[in-house]
Design a protein around this motif. Structure first.
Motif, short mmCIF file in Angstrom:
data_model
loop_
_atom_site.label_atom_id
_atom_site.label_comp_id
_atom_site.label_asym_id
_atom_site.label_seq_id
_atom_site.Cartn_x
_atom_site.Cartn_y
_atom_site.Cartn_z
N ILE A 74 0.83 -1.21 0.00
CA ILE A 74 0.00 0.00 0.00
C ILE A 74 0.86 1.26 0.00
O ILE A 74 0.57 2.23 -0.71
CB ILE A 74 -0.92 0.03 1.24
CG1 ILE A 74 -1.88 -1.15 1.22
CG2 ILE A 74 -1.71 1.32 1.29
CD1 ILE A 74 -2.85 -1.15 2.38
N ARG A 75 1.97 1.24 0.75
CA ARG A 75 2.80 2.45 0.89
C ARG A 75 3.43 2.84 -0.44
O ARG A 75 3.40 4.00 -0.83
CB ARG A 75 3.88 2.22 1.95
CG ARG A 75 3.30 1.73 3.27
CD ARG A 75 4.40 1.37 4.24
NE ARG A 75 5.04 2.55 4.79
CZ ARG A 75 4.58 3.20 5.84
NH1 ARG A 75 3.46 2.82 6.40
NH2 ARG A 75 5.22 4.25 6.29
N MET A 101 0.55 4.12 -2.80
CA MET A 101 0.06 5.48 -2.49
C MET A 101 1.07 6.53 -2.94
O MET A 101 0.70 7.58 -3.48
CB MET A 101 -0.18 5.63 -0.99
CG MET A 101 -1.22 4.69 -0.44
SD MET A 101 -2.89 5.34 -0.65
CE MET A 101 -3.83 4.04 0.13
N LEU A 102 2.36 6.25 -2.70
CA LEU A 102 3.40 7.22 -3.06
C LEU A 102 3.42 7.44 -4.57
O LEU A 102 3.44 8.59 -5.04
CB LEU A 102 4.76 6.70 -2.58
CG LEU A 102 5.97 7.56 -2.97
CD1 LEU A 102 5.92 8.90 -2.22
CD2 LEU A 102 7.28 6.85 -2.67
N GLU A 142 1.08 6.89 -6.70
CA GLU A 142 -0.18 7.40 -7.26
C GLU A 142 -0.08 8.90 -7.50
O GLU A 142 -0.81 9.44 -8.34
CB GLU A 142 -1.35 7.08 -6.32
CG GLU A 142 -1.88 5.67 -6.53
CD GLU A 142 -2.77 5.20 -5.40
OE1 GLU A 142 -3.13 6.02 -4.53
OE2 GLU A 142 -3.11 4.00 -5.38
N ILE A 143 0.82 9.57 -6.79
CA ILE A 143 1.05 11.01 -7.05
C ILE A 143 1.48 11.17 -8.51
O ILE A 143 0.96 12.01 -9.24
CB ILE A 143 2.13 11.58 -6.11
CG1 ILE A 143 1.64 11.54 -4.66
CG2 ILE A 143 2.49 13.02 -6.51
CD1 ILE A 143 2.66 12.02 -3.65
N THR A 194 -1.47 9.87 -11.14
CA THR A 194 -2.64 10.75 -11.29
C THR A 194 -2.29 12.03 -12.05
O THR A 194 -3.07 12.48 -12.89
CB THR A 194 -3.28 11.11 -9.93
OG1 THR A 194 -2.25 11.50 -9.03
CG2 THR A 194 -4.04 9.94 -9.35
N ILE A 195 -1.11 12.59 -11.77
CA ILE A 195 -0.69 13.79 -12.52
C ILE A 195 -0.55 13.41 -14.00
O ILE A 195 -1.00 14.12 -14.89
CB ILE A 195 0.63 14.37 -11.97
CG1 ILE A 195 0.42 14.89 -10.54
CG2 ILE A 195 1.12 15.53 -12.86
CD1 ILE A 195 1.70 15.36 -9.86
N MET A 212 -4.06 -1.98 -7.71
CA MET A 212 -4.65 -1.01 -6.79
C MET A 212 -4.51 0.40 -7.34
O MET A 212 -5.39 1.23 -7.21
CB MET A 212 -3.97 -1.11 -5.42
CG MET A 212 -4.58 -0.15 -4.41
SD MET A 212 -3.67 -0.05 -2.85
CE MET A 212 -2.37 1.08 -3.26
N MET A 213 -3.36 0.68 -8.00
CA MET A 213 -3.09 2.02 -8.50
C MET A 213 -3.91 2.36 -9.73
O MET A 213 -4.22 3.53 -9.97
CB MET A 213 -1.60 2.15 -8.84
CG MET A 213 -0.69 1.93 -7.65
SD MET A 213 1.03 1.95 -8.18
CE MET A 213 1.16 3.64 -8.75
N GLY A 229 -7.05 1.88 -10.50
CA GLY A 229 -8.35 2.47 -10.22
C GLY A 229 -8.28 3.97 -9.97
O GLY A 229 -9.04 4.75 -10.55
N VAL A 230 -7.34 4.39 -9.13
CA VAL A 230 -7.18 5.80 -8.80
C VAL A 230 -6.72 6.59 -10.03
O VAL A 230 -7.22 7.69 -10.32
CB VAL A 230 -6.18 5.99 -7.64
CG1 VAL A 230 -5.90 7.46 -7.41
CG2 VAL A 230 -6.72 5.35 -6.39
N ALA A 243 -9.61 7.00 -12.34
CA ALA A 243 -10.59 7.94 -11.82
C ALA A 243 -10.19 9.38 -12.14
O ALA A 243 -11.04 10.22 -12.45
CB ALA A 243 -10.77 7.76 -10.31
N ALA A 244 -8.87 9.65 -12.09
CA ALA A 244 -8.38 11.01 -12.36
C ALA A 244 -8.73 11.45 -13.78
O ALA A 244 -9.12 12.60 -14.00
CB ALA A 244 -6.87 11.08 -12.13
#
Lengths: 278, 122
Positions: free
Chosen positions: A72-73, A76-77, A79-80, A83-84, A205-206, A208-209, A212-213
């Motif tokens: 997860i860590r 999440m890192l 995903e920055i 998403t950009i 996991m990444m 999906g996010v 979404a962006a």
């Protein structure tokens, strides 16, 4: 109308099965089908695909989260970056014309097949050392390997390199409406040296996010036609579900090779379409 | 090679909570989409929808301002897009609860980027 609709559902299910079996994702398979068989505008196909991508990756991620394989860590890192990248890609997609998008899609489809041809080893590389960022953010982790029946510890390296590749992966995702899991795995596995199993699940996991962006940007720009997106999302979701169940079967190696060939043919057809030959 | 106990922050329950969030969102969305699909077949007509909106607010007003069949069609799609966003929002608080401040800020950054994509870029 009913036949047209039924056709979209059937082909979406097929795309989901192929995408899961080959490990390339349902979105990248359904887009050329929508364009070549159903003559749907590429941007509307991209919009429908991104919705199916969110559904399949989120449901797969929920299973892997339960099994505690996902890092997860790390996810999440990075995903920055994704998403950009996705926002950039979605904006560029709005500007580009259909022909250019077809060429880019065919090209990405072709390079997505390459990593599938090489046999990836499942071993954890014990020589990998954490880099400073990985130490600071405590990114190294472990997971329970069912086959070896033990907990494997692993380190994480080259975060800046992974960050750059992840930005590109996000850009491709936003540009073409695909999960671009192949590129995310490239960053996690080849650049950052995470174990293969952790890479593929964390990538899920990444996705999906990231999707979404760009999905909201597509929505506002009018690229999501619910009449197309709804049957595609249901079809690909169902297909991926069954495709994943089929993976465990070893006799599918042969089937996988046939499907890779199918994808190759699709890519060539898209290039021909872009050149106005088809 | 077993030093995992020492340097590994296990984000307890986090996997379960965000996994549950994702699964619930997808299940609600897919169920509603199935109902929509049946309704489309019953109505027997497909009105291809084309058109772009100036921004998120005009879109939401168009969809929810007056209830139409299009509203019904967009609901599962919007729920699905919001699902991963909810996962990110939840993670901010879960990291905070674990006193994992750096990761909490990291996740907050992702959330802000998502908000930018929804309300500024779109």
């Amino acid at each position: 109308m009913l036949i047209f609709y039924f056709g979209i559902i059937v082909f979406s299910i097929l795309a989901g099965i192929i995408g899961a079996l080959v490990g390339i994702g349902g979105g990248i398979v359904i887009i050329p089908i929508l364009i070549l068989i159903f003559h749907i505008n590429i941007k509307i196909a991209i919009g429908a695909s991104i919705i199916s991508v969110i559904a399949t990756s989120s449901s797969a991620a929920s299973v892997y989260l339960k099994d505690k394989i996902i890092n997860i860590r790390v996810g999440m890192l990075l995903e920055i970056a994704t998403t950009i990248g996705a926002i950039t890609g979605a904006e560029i997609m709005g500007i580009l014309n259909t022909t250019v998008l077809l060429y880019i899609f065919a090209f990405v489809l072709l390079i997505s097949i390459l990593p599938l041809l090489k046999n990836r080893d499942q071993e954890v590389d014990e020589n990998v050392k954490n880099d400073n960022i990985a130490n600071y953010l405590k990114l190294s982790s472990s997971y329970y390997d069912k086959k070896q029946n033990k907990t494997l510890h692993y380190n994480v390296t080259n975060i800046p390199g992974g960050f750059v590749i992840m930005y590109i992966a996000g850009l491709i995702s936003g540009l073409l409406g695909i999960g671009s899991g192949v590129f995310k795995v490239l960053a996690l596995d080849d650049v950052m040296k995470l174990p293969m199993k952790v890479s593929t699940t964390t990538s899920n996991m990444m996705i999906g996010v990231t999707a979404a962006a760009s999905a909201f940007i597509y929505l506002i720009n009018g690229y999501i036609d619910p009449y197309i997106a709804i049957p595609v999302m249901i079809g690909v979701f169902v297909g991926s579900y069954y495709g994943t169940k089929l993976i465990g079967n070893t006799s599918n190696v042969y089937l996988k090779k046939i499907f890779i060939l199918v994808i190759l043919v699709i890519a060539i057809e898209m290039i021909l379409r872009a050149m106005n030959i088809l | 090679m077993n030093k995992s106990k020492v340097d590994k922050p296990r984000n307890k329950d986090m996997e379960i909570i965000i996994g549950y969030t994702l699964r619930t969102g997808v299940l609600i969305s897919i169920s509603l989409a199935l109902i929509d699909l049946i309704l489309i077949f019953i109505r027997g007509s497909v009105n291809y929808y084309t058109g772009s909106y100036q921004n998120t607010f005009t879109f939401l007003n168009f969809i929810f301002g007056h209830f139409s069949f299009l509203t019904l069609l967009f609901i599962p799609i919007i729920i699905l897009i919001i699902t991963p966003v909810t996962r990110v929002l939840l993670s901010i608080f879960l990291f905070l609860k674990n006193k994992d401040y750096i990761l909490s800020i990291t996740t907050l950054t992702v959330f802000i980027i998502l908000l930018i994509s929804i309300f500024i870029v779109a």
